[in-house]
Design a protein around this motif. Structure first.
Motif, short mmCIF file in Angstrom:
data_model
loop_
_atom_site.label_atom_id
_atom_site.label_comp_id
_atom_site.label_asym_id
_atom_site.label_seq_id
_atom_site.Cartn_x
_atom_site.Cartn_y
_atom_site.Cartn_z
N ARG A 160 0.82 -1.22 0.00
CA ARG A 160 0.00 0.00 0.00
C ARG A 160 0.85 1.27 0.00
O ARG A 160 0.39 2.33 -0.44
N ARG A 161 2.09 1.16 0.49
CA ARG A 161 2.94 2.34 0.53
C ARG A 161 4.40 1.94 0.61
O ARG A 161 4.75 0.90 1.19
N VAL A 162 5.26 2.76 0.02
CA VAL A 162 6.71 2.59 0.10
C VAL A 162 7.29 3.91 0.60
O VAL A 162 6.92 4.99 0.11
N ASP A 163 8.21 3.83 1.58
CA ASP A 163 8.85 5.02 2.14
C ASP A 163 10.33 5.04 1.80
O ASP A 163 11.01 4.00 1.88
N LEU A 164 10.83 6.22 1.45
CA LEU A 164 12.27 6.44 1.26
C LEU A 164 12.79 7.20 2.48
O LEU A 164 12.29 8.29 2.80
N ILE A 165 13.76 6.62 3.16
CA ILE A 165 14.31 7.17 4.40
C ILE A 165 15.77 7.55 4.15
O ILE A 165 16.54 6.76 3.60
N VAL A 166 16.14 8.77 4.58
CA VAL A 166 17.49 9.27 4.35
C VAL A 166 18.05 9.83 5.66
O VAL A 166 17.34 10.48 6.43
N GLY A 167 19.31 9.55 5.92
CA GLY A 167 20.01 10.10 7.08
C GLY A 167 21.41 10.51 6.71
O GLY A 167 21.98 10.04 5.72
N GLN A 168 21.99 11.37 7.52
CA GLN A 168 23.36 11.82 7.28
C GLN A 168 24.36 10.94 8.02
O GLN A 168 24.06 10.39 9.08
N VAL A 169 25.54 10.79 7.42
CA VAL A 169 26.65 10.10 8.06
C VAL A 169 27.55 11.18 8.63
O VAL A 169 28.19 11.94 7.90
N THR A 170 27.58 11.28 9.96
CA THR A 170 28.30 12.37 10.61
C THR A 170 29.53 11.90 11.37
O THR A 170 30.21 12.72 12.01
N GLY A 171 29.83 10.60 11.34
CA GLY A 171 31.02 10.10 12.01
C GLY A 171 30.73 9.54 13.39
O GLY A 171 29.59 9.58 13.87
N PRO A 172 31.77 9.03 14.05
CA PRO A 172 31.59 8.37 15.36
C PRO A 172 30.96 9.30 16.39
O PRO A 172 31.29 10.48 16.48
N SER A 173 30.05 8.74 17.17
CA SER A 173 29.39 9.49 18.23
C SER A 173 30.29 9.55 19.46
O SER A 173 30.95 8.56 19.82
N VAL A 174 30.29 10.68 20.13
CA VAL A 174 31.03 10.81 21.38
C VAL A 174 30.42 9.90 22.44
O VAL A 174 31.12 9.28 23.24
N ASP A 175 29.10 9.79 22.42
CA ASP A 175 28.38 8.93 23.36
C ASP A 175 28.26 7.54 22.77
O ASP A 175 27.52 7.32 21.81
N ARG A 176 28.97 6.58 23.35
CA ARG A 176 28.99 5.23 22.80
C ARG A 176 27.64 4.53 22.97
O ARG A 176 27.40 3.49 22.36
N ASP A 177 26.76 5.06 23.81
CA ASP A 177 25.43 4.48 23.97
C ASP A 177 24.36 5.30 23.27
O ASP A 177 23.16 5.09 23.50
N ALA A 178 24.76 6.23 22.39
CA ALA A 178 23.78 7.02 21.65
C ALA A 178 22.91 6.09 20.81
O ALA A 178 23.41 5.16 20.17
N ASP A 179 21.61 6.34 20.81
CA ASP A 179 20.69 5.47 20.06
C ASP A 179 19.76 6.27 19.16
O ASP A 179 18.69 5.78 18.79
N THR A 180 20.16 7.48 18.79
CA THR A 180 19.33 8.27 17.88
C THR A 180 20.22 8.93 16.82
O THR A 180 21.39 9.20 17.05
N ASN A 181 19.60 9.17 15.68
CA ASN A 181 20.23 9.96 14.61
C ASN A 181 19.20 11.00 14.19
O ASN A 181 18.30 10.71 13.40
N PRO A 182 19.30 12.23 14.72
CA PRO A 182 18.27 13.24 14.46
C PRO A 182 18.21 13.71 13.02
O PRO A 182 17.26 14.39 12.64
N THR A 183 19.20 13.34 12.20
CA THR A 183 19.18 13.76 10.79
C THR A 183 18.33 12.83 9.93
O THR A 183 18.07 13.14 8.76
N THR A 184 17.90 11.70 10.48
CA THR A 184 17.19 10.70 9.68
C THR A 184 15.70 11.03 9.60
O THR A 184 15.08 11.37 10.61
#
Length: 501
Positions: A408-432
């Motif tokens: 019924r629907r197809v989504d195109l999802i895009v995010g930026q590659v910004t390099g290693p996170s300072v927080d090793r437990d980060a679980d979000t990418n706000p650019t996506t």
């Protein structure tokens, strides 16, 4: 222990007597009875076409469905009142290895993997009892490439696939890794096995083996207690493992097994603390979540979909047969090495309920193109528009529930590659974000497949793109309850990366 080349030779028609001998009379009648000598009613009718190489691909690769997380009767238990412990088959999962292979074949899979639970001294059980049965199953069901491995008791983490490449000493290789590193294998128990440092050591040893295995995390958030709250598996552990062995530790299950749970009144996926979303783990289903956080670091981190089959739901379990509901498609030749190469390098898409059986996502710019798991490089000095082509194909026949589901629907999802996170437990990418949604009016039919075209304008930073689709009207996958899994179907591609130079 070595296998002989003849052990995979294609024999004659599978006979009921052979099945009874190796699969057991009851299991054979229950699981294989209707299928001996014929294709299953729900096997993909396009399978013969899929076996034909795409004439546009010089490497002769096609999309091949499989499952790398299946349990057999060797997921048993141990009586630790004896020394050494006494193993008992069939305590947790009940089907012989060959029964799983039969069902995998008849639900359209061309590759599969037995991943049994470990336990005290289980490495010897694998070597001396289970492996000979795998060799018999390879002889009896040669149409399915059957990998050797296990559901690894990962130190300090939840279970993982440990997939061993096919070679003469594959059984010895698994024995070495399980006996040295699986946290539950020692008897008496050794608390020193259950540490993050031991997990990293295991991955470094695996990385340096001449035949590199694959390690893929299972049911990543099954022990999580909330959205963005983690249990046994923590984001930094995925990062540390991938850093230690980036060509071995390559991903996690996007769609975990036990999807038939709601058919017997239990949680989909066995996620009793916090639910799945459209049948997918929160780490995958949440746009801008953990998966996107890892991709945003430029990590080649892939998702798969598995059955985790123990006991079929019609016999009181929470499972579908291998291939009945979930499929992991790998772009590969029908060769052990190439299937593993596709898994290692992200030539993968996943689907539930046979919503589709082909998905090609291509990014093109400045005369170059890339598909799933690949990277396209574009120059800032020239126009940096990226053309995206999405091609998908629904099966011609019905799925395992007798339905003909519709995308019924197809989504195109895009995010930026910004390099290693300072927080090793980060679980979000706000650019996506979901940058485009497509309905039936937005795609064109070309033969048996549908085509969507879209242009990403002025791509000025390193990025990635991925695709998902659904049979539902949900803008985002909703938290799962007791709805039928057959009414809530999704597919996901793995990412294509865009490097800007």
């Amino acid at each position: 222990m070595q296998h002989r080349d003849s052990e995979d030779a294609t024999g004659g028609q599978l006979s009921r007597r052979q099945l009874v001998k190796y699969a057991g009379f009851g299991a054979t009648l229950a699981a294989a009875g209707p299928f001996v000598g014929v294709e299953a009613a729900h096997a993909d009718p396009d399978r013969q076409d899929q076996a034909q190489a795409d004439p546009g691909r010089p490497d002769n690769r096609v999309w091949r469905a499989g499952d790398h997380h299946i349990h057999s009767e060797y997921s048993g238990d141990f009586d630790t009142s004896t020394n050494p412990p006494t193993f008992r088959k069939g305590a947790d999962a009940v089907y012989p290895i060959v029964t799983n292979a039969i069902m995998a074949k008849n639900f359209g899979l061309t590759w599969a993997m037995c991943t049994d639970h470990g336990g005290p001294t289980h490495s010897k059980v694998n070597l001396e009892q289970a492996y000979p049965d795998l060799l018999r199953s390879r002889r009896l069901v040669p149409e399915v490439l059957q990998f050797w491995g296990m559901e690894f008791d990962a130190p300090a983490m939840d279970h993982h696939t440990l997939m061993i490449p096919r070679h003469a000493d594959e059984a010895k290789q698994l024995f070495e890794l399980e006996s040295r590193f699986a946290k539950r294998d020692p008897f008496p128990a050794d608390p020193g096995r259950d540490t993050e440092a031991k997990m990293v050591e295991f991955l470094k040893v695996a990385r340096n083996m001449p035949h590199k295995p694959l390690v893929i995390a299972h049911h990543t958030s099954r022990s999580a207690t909330g959205l963005g709250v983690y249990g046994q598996d923590l984001p930094h552990e995925f990062r540390n493992g991938n850093d230690a062995a980036p060509d071995v530790y390559v991903g996690f299950e996007g769609a975990p097994g036990h999807q038939a749970g709601p058919l017997n009144g239990s949680a989909r996926g066995g996620y009793g603390n916090h639910p799945t979303y459209g049948g997918y783990d929160q780490a995958t289903a949440r746009v801008g979540g953990l998966w996107d956080a890892l991709l945003g670091e430029g990590r080649h981190w892939w998702i798969t979909a598995t059955s985790d089959s123990h006991v079929h739901w019609t016999r009181g379990g929470t499972d579908f047969w291998p291939g009945e509901y979930s499929k992991t498609y790998v772009l590969a030749r029908q060769e052990y090495h190439d299937i593993m190469d596709g898994l290692r390098h992200g030539r993968i898409f996943v689907t539930t309920g046979d919503l589709i059986n082909r998905l090609d996502v291509t990014a093109s710019s400045q005369g170059h193109s890339a598909g799933a798991g690949e990277t396209i490089t574009v120059s800032r000095r020239n126009r940096t528009d990226v053309d995206v082509v999405i091609r998908f194909r629904p099966p011609a026949g019905t799925n395992g529930n007798g339905d003909r589901p519709q995308v019924r629907r197809v989504d195109l999802i895009v995010g930026q590659v910004t390099g290693p996170s300072v927080d090793r437990d980060a679980d979000t990418n706000p650019t996506t974000a979901v940058v485009a949604r497509f309905g039936p009016r937005d795609w064109q039919q070309q033969g048996a497949q549908y085509v969507i075209r879209h242009t990403l304008r002025d791509v000025g930073t390193d990025s990635y793109l991925r695709v998902r689709g659904t049979s539902t009207d949900e803008a985002e996958p909703l938290a799962d309850g007791l709805e039928s899994p057959w009414s809530d179907l999704w597919f996901y591609s793995n990412p294509v990366f865009v490097r800007v130079r």
